[in-house]
Design a protein around this motif. Structure first.
Motif, PDB file in Angstrom:
ATOM      1  N   THR A  89       0.810  -1.223   0.000  1.00 19.61           N
ATOM      2  CA  THR A  89       0.000   0.000   0.000  1.00 19.61           C
ATOM      3  C   THR A  89       0.843   1.273   0.000  1.00 19.61           C
ATOM      4  O   THR A  89       0.327   2.342  -0.347  1.00 19.61           O
ATOM      5  CB  THR A  89      -0.928   0.021   1.228  1.00 19.61           C
ATOM      6  OG1 THR A  89      -0.137  -0.157   2.418  1.00 19.61           O
ATOM      7  CG2 THR A  89      -1.949  -1.091   1.142  1.00 19.61           C
ATOM      8  N   SER A  90       2.111   1.163   0.383  1.00 20.01           N
ATOM      9  CA  SER A  90       2.956   2.361   0.453  1.00 20.01           C
ATOM     10  C   SER A  90       3.714   2.631  -0.841  1.00 20.01           C
ATOM     11  O   SER A  90       4.273   3.725  -1.001  1.00 20.01           O
ATOM     12  CB  SER A  90       3.956   2.234   1.611  1.00 20.01           C
ATOM     13  OG  SER A  90       4.846   1.154   1.386  1.00 20.01           O
ATOM     14  N   ARG A  92       4.543   3.863  -4.350  1.00 19.13           N
ATOM     15  CA  ARG A  92       3.991   4.919  -5.203  1.00 19.13           C
ATOM     16  C   ARG A  92       4.102   4.595  -6.689  1.00 19.13           C
ATOM     17  O   ARG A  92       3.303   5.048  -7.491  1.00 19.13           O
ATOM     18  CB  ARG A  92       4.715   6.245  -4.917  1.00 19.13           C
ATOM     19  CG  ARG A  92       4.594   6.715  -3.472  1.00 19.13           C
ATOM     20  CD  ARG A  92       3.152   6.896  -3.081  1.00 19.13           C
ATOM     21  NE  ARG A  92       3.023   7.306  -1.683  1.00 19.13           N
ATOM     22  CZ  ARG A  92       1.855   7.356  -1.044  1.00 19.13           C
ATOM     23  NH1 ARG A  92       0.739   7.020  -1.685  1.00 19.13           N
ATOM     24  NH2 ARG A  92       1.815   7.740   0.218  1.00 19.13           N
ATOM     25  N   ARG A  97       4.358  -1.636  -7.779  1.00 19.07           N
ATOM     26  CA  ARG A  97       3.194  -2.205  -7.113  1.00 19.07           C
ATOM     27  C   ARG A  97       2.666  -3.413  -7.873  1.00 19.07           C
ATOM     28  O   ARG A  97       2.302  -4.428  -7.273  1.00 19.07           O
ATOM     29  CB  ARG A  97       2.108  -1.137  -6.960  1.00 19.07           C
ATOM     30  CG  ARG A  97       0.971  -1.562  -6.061  1.00 19.07           C
ATOM     31  CD  ARG A  97       0.127  -0.374  -5.621  1.00 19.07           C
ATOM     32  NE  ARG A  97      -0.401   0.380  -6.752  1.00 19.07           N
ATOM     33  CZ  ARG A  97      -0.018   1.618  -7.063  1.00 19.07           C
ATOM     34  NH1 ARG A  97       0.900   2.230  -6.325  1.00 19.07           N
ATOM     35  NH2 ARG A  97      -0.529   2.248  -8.097  1.00 19.07           N
ATOM     36  N   VAL A 169      -4.460  -5.978   3.124  1.00 24.30           N
ATOM     37  CA  VAL A 169      -4.285  -4.795   2.279  1.00 24.30           C
ATOM     38  C   VAL A 169      -5.562  -3.953   2.279  1.00 24.30           C
ATOM     39  O   VAL A 169      -5.503  -2.714   2.389  1.00 24.30           O
ATOM     40  CB  VAL A 169      -3.899  -5.211   0.847  1.00 24.30           C
ATOM     41  CG1 VAL A 169      -4.044  -4.032  -0.118  1.00 24.30           C
ATOM     42  CG2 VAL A 169      -2.475  -5.730   0.812  1.00 24.30           C
ATOM     43  N   SER A 170      -6.710  -4.608   2.174  1.00 24.98           N
ATOM     44  CA  SER A 170      -7.980  -3.876   2.205  1.00 24.98           C
ATOM     45  C   SER A 170      -8.160  -3.150   3.529  1.00 24.98           C
ATOM     46  O   SER A 170      -8.634  -2.003   3.565  1.00 24.98           O
ATOM     47  CB  SER A 170      -9.138  -4.849   1.976  1.00 24.98           C
ATOM     48  OG  SER A 170      -9.016  -5.505   0.741  1.00 24.98           O
ATOM     49  N   ARG A 173      -5.769  -0.087   3.676  1.00 22.71           N
ATOM     50  CA  ARG A 173      -6.259   1.028   2.866  1.00 22.71           C
ATOM     51  C   ARG A 173      -7.441   1.733   3.529  1.00 22.71           C
ATOM     52  O   ARG A 173      -7.716   2.896   3.239  1.00 22.71           O
ATOM     53  CB  ARG A 173      -6.665   0.523   1.486  1.00 22.71           C
ATOM     54  CG  ARG A 173      -5.459   0.177   0.603  1.00 22.71           C
ATOM     55  CD  ARG A 173      -5.874  -0.441  -0.703  1.00 22.71           C
ATOM     56  NE  ARG A 173      -4.717  -0.682  -1.572  1.00 22.71           N
ATOM     57  CZ  ARG A 173      -4.745  -1.447  -2.656  1.00 22.71           C
ATOM     58  NH1 ARG A 173      -5.873  -2.054  -3.006  1.00 22.71           N
ATOM     59  NH2 ARG A 173      -3.650  -1.614  -3.376  1.00 22.71           N
ATOM     60  N   GLY A 174      -8.147   1.028   4.414  1.00 17.52           N
ATOM     61  CA  GLY A 174      -9.276   1.634   5.113  1.00 17.52           C
ATOM     62  C   GLY A 174      -8.911   2.308   6.413  1.00 17.52           C
ATOM     63  O   GLY A 174      -9.795   2.803   7.126  1.00 17.52           O
ATOM     64  N   GLN A 177      -6.540   8.093   8.531  1.00 15.24           N
ATOM     65  CA  GLN A 177      -5.342   8.894   8.766  1.00 15.24           C
ATOM     66  C   GLN A 177      -5.531   9.883   9.905  1.00 15.24           C
ATOM     67  O   GLN A 177      -4.555  10.310  10.535  1.00 15.24           O
ATOM     68  CB  GLN A 177      -4.970   9.649   7.480  1.00 15.24           C
ATOM     69  CG  GLN A 177      -4.527   8.743   6.336  1.00 15.24           C
ATOM     70  CD  GLN A 177      -3.288   7.943   6.684  1.00 15.24           C
ATOM     71  OE1 GLN A 177      -2.364   8.449   7.337  1.00 15.24           O
ATOM     72  NE2 GLN A 177      -3.239   6.686   6.251  1.00 15.24           N
TER      73      GLN A 177
END
Length: 283
Positions: A89-90, A92, A97, A169-170, A173-174, A177
């Motif tokens: 997820t990190s 870029r 990816r 991963v899901s 991402r949820g 922040q």
């Protein structure tokens, strides 16, 4: 009226999934009917003797070995999956990816037989690992990593790792922040933020992924058979031996029902943990 309409819509959306799962439910009922058959080779009459015949030390060891290897493989897979999920997820770069995603997915793409024979070429007495260690003078005799629990564990971890990574991963991402920034602004270190904020938010995804991986490992057949041989009698191998060469179909069906029952207990317990964790996170 709106509640009835929402229920009908939910039923309509879930109908394709229910139709898709019906054959599997039918197979489970067929296995259950065979498991209470009075005949070992055909469905004839009713009897619980197939279950009573399984009450032996040999089958008990098989159940214990299955639970132990599935649990250890699940634990190691989860420990490897969490950093992989954060790394995925990190990233870029879309190319990086995609490459990492394909690498993680390889165990699901490649045939299990190909993967098992790859482990045999790598870990065998004259395989790549032993040959390299002997050429470097580190060992004098081959290290036996096949046809034992170590080889089966390595195979289970490698094949089940993708099933652990992508649910996490899901969840990653949820992550909110706002919670992470609030912890950082209050002076929490990165490790304190990870253990006190990130891990509690990830618990539903972690429990869900662990239950999937455990069910996959507990029902494994090809990997224990090829990497463990007759020395590692997990339930999948034991059920296979009941069918051939013993032709004890009712006994194999009873053992299969026990495996299904154990898996359902683990899944229900995981669902309960996810629900309790979600409620605690909300509060």
């Amino acid at each position: 009226m709106s509640i009835a309409l929402s229920r009908s819509r939910a039923l309509a959306f879930s109908l394709p999934a229910l139709i898709a799962i019906l054959p599997f439910l039918g197979a489970c009922f067929y296995i259950f009917r065979f498991s209470i058959s009075g005949d070992k080779g055909t469905i004839d009459g009713y009897s619980i003797q197939p279950y009573l015949d399984l009450m032996t030390p040999f089958f008990g060891r098989s159940v214990w070995l299955t639970l132990k290897l599935a649990f250890v493989a699940t634990l190691v897979a989860m420990l490897l999956a969490v950093p992989l999920a954060f790394l995925l997820t990190s990233l870029r770069s879309p190319l990086a990816r995609r490459c990492l995603t394909v690498t993680i997915l390889l165990p699901l793409i490649l045939n299990l037989l190909v993967q098992a024979y790859g482990w045999i070429l790598l870990l065998g007495p004259s395989g790549v690992l032993n040959s390299s260690l002997r050429s470097l003078g580190i060992i004098d005799r081959p290290i036996f990593l096949l046809f034992n629990e170590t080889g089966v564990l390595l195979g289970l971890i490698q094949t089940s790792l993708p099933l652990a990574v992508f649910p996490i991963v899901s969840s990653v991402r949820g992550l909110s922040q706002e919670h992470l920034e609030a912890a950082s602004s209050l002076g929490a270190s990165q490790w304190r933020t990870f253990f006190d904020v990130t891990v509690p938010l990830l618990r539903p995804g972690l429990f869900g992924a662990a239950s999937i991986v455990f069910a996959f490992n507990a029902s494994a057949f090809a990997i224990p058979l090829l990497l463990g041989g007759r020395r590692v009698q997990m339930m999948g191998v034991a059920i296979r031996d009941m069918i051939s060469p013993l032709f004890n179909w009712s006994g194999a069906a009873a053992a299969g029902m026990i495996l299904i029952f154990i898996t359902l207990i683990v899944l229900l317990f995981s669902s309960w943990l996810v629900r309790m964790t979600s409620e605690n996170v909300r509060h």
